[in-house]
Design a protein around this motif. Sequence first.
Motif, PDB file in Angstrom:
ATOM      1  N   UNK A 169       0.973  -0.948  -0.124  1.00 21.85           N
ATOM      2  CA  UNK A 169      -0.015   0.000  -0.060  1.00 21.85           C
ATOM      3  C   UNK A 169       0.909   1.276  -0.097  1.00 21.85           C
ATOM      4  N   UNK A 170       0.607   2.129  -0.926  1.00 15.67           N
ATOM      5  CA  UNK A 170       1.323   3.413  -1.001  1.00 15.67           C
ATOM      6  C   UNK A 170       0.344   4.492  -0.223  1.00 15.67           C
ATOM      7  N   UNK A 171       0.450   5.078   0.968  1.00 11.82           N
ATOM      8  CA  UNK A 171      -0.250   5.882   1.557  1.00 11.82           C
ATOM      9  C   UNK A 171      -1.131   5.308   2.674  1.00 11.82           C
ATOM     10  N   UNK A 172      -0.292   5.312   3.829  1.00 12.92           N
ATOM     11  CA  UNK A 172      -0.911   4.474   5.068  1.00 12.92           C
ATOM     12  C   UNK A 172      -1.959   5.364   5.736  1.00 12.92           C
ATOM     13  N   UNK A 173      -1.777   6.777   5.819  1.00 12.98           N
ATOM     14  CA  UNK A 173      -2.344   7.544   6.723  1.00 12.98           C
ATOM     15  C   UNK A 173      -2.371   7.015   8.175  1.00 12.98           C
ATOM     16  N   UNK A 205       3.217   2.280   3.018  1.00 16.88           N
ATOM     17  CA  UNK A 205       4.394   3.321   3.078  1.00 16.88           C
ATOM     18  C   UNK A 205       3.662   4.816   3.565  1.00 16.88           C
ATOM     19  N   UNK A 206       4.376   5.354   4.431  1.00 16.98           N
ATOM     20  CA  UNK A 206       3.812   6.649   4.956  1.00 16.98           C
ATOM     21  C   UNK A 206       5.073   7.746   5.240  1.00 16.98           C
ATOM     22  N   UNK A 207       4.840   8.792   4.893  1.00 19.94           N
ATOM     23  CA  UNK A 207       5.985   9.790   5.291  1.00 19.94           C
ATOM     24  C   UNK A 207       5.553  10.922   6.363  1.00 19.94           C
ATOM     25  N   UNK A 208       4.420  10.876   6.830  1.00 17.71           N
ATOM     26  CA  UNK A 208       4.204  12.212   7.775  1.00 17.71           C
ATOM     27  C   UNK A 208       4.373  11.721   9.066  1.00 17.71           C
ATOM     28  N   UNK A 209       5.325  11.905   9.845  1.00 17.63           N
ATOM     29  CA  UNK A 209       5.702  11.434  11.282  1.00 17.63           C
ATOM     30  C   UNK A 209       4.392  11.214  12.244  1.00 17.63           C
ATOM     31  N   UNK A 210       3.709  12.308  12.125  1.00 19.38           N
ATOM     32  CA  UNK A 210       2.428  12.231  13.009  1.00 19.38           C
ATOM     33  C   UNK A 210       1.607  11.153  12.736  1.00 19.38           C
ATOM     34  N   UNK A 211       1.494  10.774  11.418  1.00 24.20           N
ATOM     35  CA  UNK A 211       0.465   9.771  11.064  1.00 24.20           C
ATOM     36  C   UNK A 211       1.297   8.462  11.239  1.00 24.20           C
ATOM     37  N   UNK A 219      -4.751  -3.107  17.377  1.00 26.56           N
ATOM     38  CA  UNK A 219      -5.635  -4.041  16.647  1.00 26.56           C
ATOM     39  C   UNK A 219      -4.918  -5.504  16.599  1.00 26.56           C
ATOM     40  N   UNK A 220      -3.601  -5.685  16.971  1.00 27.53           N
ATOM     41  CA  UNK A 220      -3.071  -6.919  16.837  1.00 27.53           C
ATOM     42  C   UNK A 220      -2.614  -7.003  15.355  1.00 27.53           C
ATOM     43  N   UNK A 221      -2.256  -6.227  14.729  1.00 27.80           N
ATOM     44  CA  UNK A 221      -1.836  -6.213  13.104  1.00 27.80           C
ATOM     45  C   UNK A 221      -0.253  -6.631  12.931  1.00 27.80           C
ATOM     46  N   UNK A 222       0.133  -7.817  13.530  1.00 23.78           N
ATOM     47  CA  UNK A 222       1.555  -7.941  13.366  1.00 23.78           C
ATOM     48  C   UNK A 222       1.961  -8.157  11.852  1.00 23.78           C
ATOM     49  N   UNK A 223       1.183  -8.584  11.064  1.00 25.01           N
ATOM     50  CA  UNK A 223       1.630  -8.876   9.379  1.00 25.01           C
ATOM     51  C   UNK A 223       1.469  -7.428   8.850  1.00 25.01           C
ATOM     52  N   UNK A 224       1.317  -6.388   9.605  1.00 21.45           N
ATOM     53  CA  UNK A 224       1.447  -5.222   8.756  1.00 21.45           C
ATOM     54  C   UNK A 224       2.627  -4.447   9.055  1.00 21.45           C
ATOM     55  N   UNK A 225       3.618  -4.270   7.963  1.00 21.41           N
ATOM     56  CA  UNK A 225       4.831  -3.570   8.096  1.00 21.41           C
ATOM     57  C   UNK A 225       4.924  -2.178   7.577  1.00 21.41           C
ATOM     58  N   UNK A 226       5.083  -1.273   8.333  1.00 21.47           N
ATOM     59  CA  UNK A 226       5.249   0.183   7.975  1.00 21.47           C
ATOM     60  C   UNK A 226       6.439   0.687   7.824  1.00 21.47           C
ATOM     61  N   UNK A 227       6.532   1.019   6.393  1.00 19.82           N
ATOM     62  CA  UNK A 227       7.918   1.532   6.014  1.00 19.82           C
ATOM     63  C   UNK A 227       7.649   3.144   5.917  1.00 19.82           C
ATOM     64  N   UNK A 228       8.618   3.843   6.722  1.00 21.68           N
ATOM     65  CA  UNK A 228       8.672   5.304   6.826  1.00 21.68           C
ATOM     66  C   UNK A 228       9.432   6.051   5.633  1.00 21.68           C
ATOM     67  N   UNK A 229       8.907   7.051   5.108  1.00 23.84           N
ATOM     68  CA  UNK A 229       9.796   7.711   3.968  1.00 23.84           C
ATOM     69  C   UNK A 229       8.736   8.169   3.092  1.00 23.84           C
ATOM     70  N   UNK A 230       9.652   8.891   2.114  1.00 24.45           N
ATOM     71  CA  UNK A 230       8.962   9.424   0.815  1.00 24.45           C
ATOM     72  C   UNK A 230       8.646   8.195   0.045  1.00 24.45           C
ATOM     73  N   UNK A 231       7.599   7.751  -0.704  1.00 22.38           N
ATOM     74  CA  UNK A 231       7.303   6.785  -1.370  1.00 22.38           C
ATOM     75  C   UNK A 231       8.103   6.548  -2.415  1.00 22.38           C
ATOM     76  N   UNK A 232       8.612   7.662  -3.061  1.00 18.80           N
ATOM     77  CA  UNK A 232       9.389   7.512  -4.230  1.00 18.80           C
ATOM     78  C   UNK A 232      10.815   6.830  -3.889  1.00 18.80           C
ATOM     79  N   UNK A 233      11.055   7.182  -2.537  1.00 17.58           N
ATOM     80  CA  UNK A 233      12.479   6.533  -2.205  1.00 17.58           C
ATOM     81  C   UNK A 233      12.382   5.092  -1.561  1.00 17.58           C
ATOM     82  N   UNK A 234      11.331   4.952  -0.979  1.00 16.05           N
ATOM     83  CA  UNK A 234      10.855   3.554  -0.526  1.00 16.05           C
ATOM     84  C   UNK A 234      10.662   2.513  -1.660  1.00 16.05           C
TER      85      UNK A 234
END
Length: 226
Positions: free
Chosen positions: A63-67, A87-93, A104-119
């Motif tokens: 997913x590109x854009x976690x919010x 992928x999400x880039x805004x620190x507060x989000x 919510x116990x979502x261990x299977x979701x990995x959040x990658x931080x940074x600008x989507x183009x770089x990630x």
Amino acid sequence: MIATMLQNPRISDYLLSFEPNLSDEMEAFRKDAEEREVPIIRREAQAPLRFLAVLRQPKEILEVGTAVGFSACFLSDLLPEANITTIEKVPARIAEAKKNFSRLGKEQIQLLEGDAADVLRLLFEEKKRYDFIFLDAAKAQYGVYLPYLFSMLSKGGLLVTDNVFQESSLADSKFTVTRRNRTIHMRMREYVESLFAWDGLTTVLLPIGDGMAVSVKQTEHTHTQE
Ligand SMILES: C[S@@+](CC[C@H](N)C(=O)[O-])C[C@H]1O[C@@H](n2cnc3c(N)ncnc32)[C@H](O)[C@@H]1O
């Protein structure tokens, strides 16, 4: 025809009348995000996303854009076995999404931080493969992401792009779009045209919510077209 459907609130209400209730936790999640005006998928987008996810049964989702993680949790509830990378880039989000995934116990979701183009470039270099990609981030950048997304999509994989109609303005002449929105309007048009012209992708535009482009990859090719 499409505009008529989109602008007809009776059709929208009718379509929404079939939308099953989410779990109490997810309804509360949606309500809280809506009240605080955090951008999350429209309720109308849930049905096509659900349909496509259940149809394709992906094991690896990007997913590109976690919010704050609503759509990632929505997909995860449907496909508890799937690994989801988002992928999400805004620190507060990012902080809030992490809390939500943990709560919510979502261990299977990995959040990658940074600008989507770089990630995305990194994921591409790591030769990652996904069978379902949900693109829901900075609309003006979609054309930049597309070569990477196409390359990382497996054969038969789906690329789902939300909000392609740009509040229904996509079909309007650029001269009727406010100057402020002209670049994004032009870029979204170019992106949609690229989807249809892309060798190895077959695309359909669904006039649901604010428009959803669904593309399927029919080739093993992983080359980019840039
Ligand atoms: C529409 S929201 C995503 C909503 C989410 N998919 C949901 O339905 O729950 C778009 C998100 O993309 C993030 N975003 C925008 N441009 C980005 C970029 N270049 N890199 C990473 N994230 C980005 C925004 O910060 C925002 O949180």
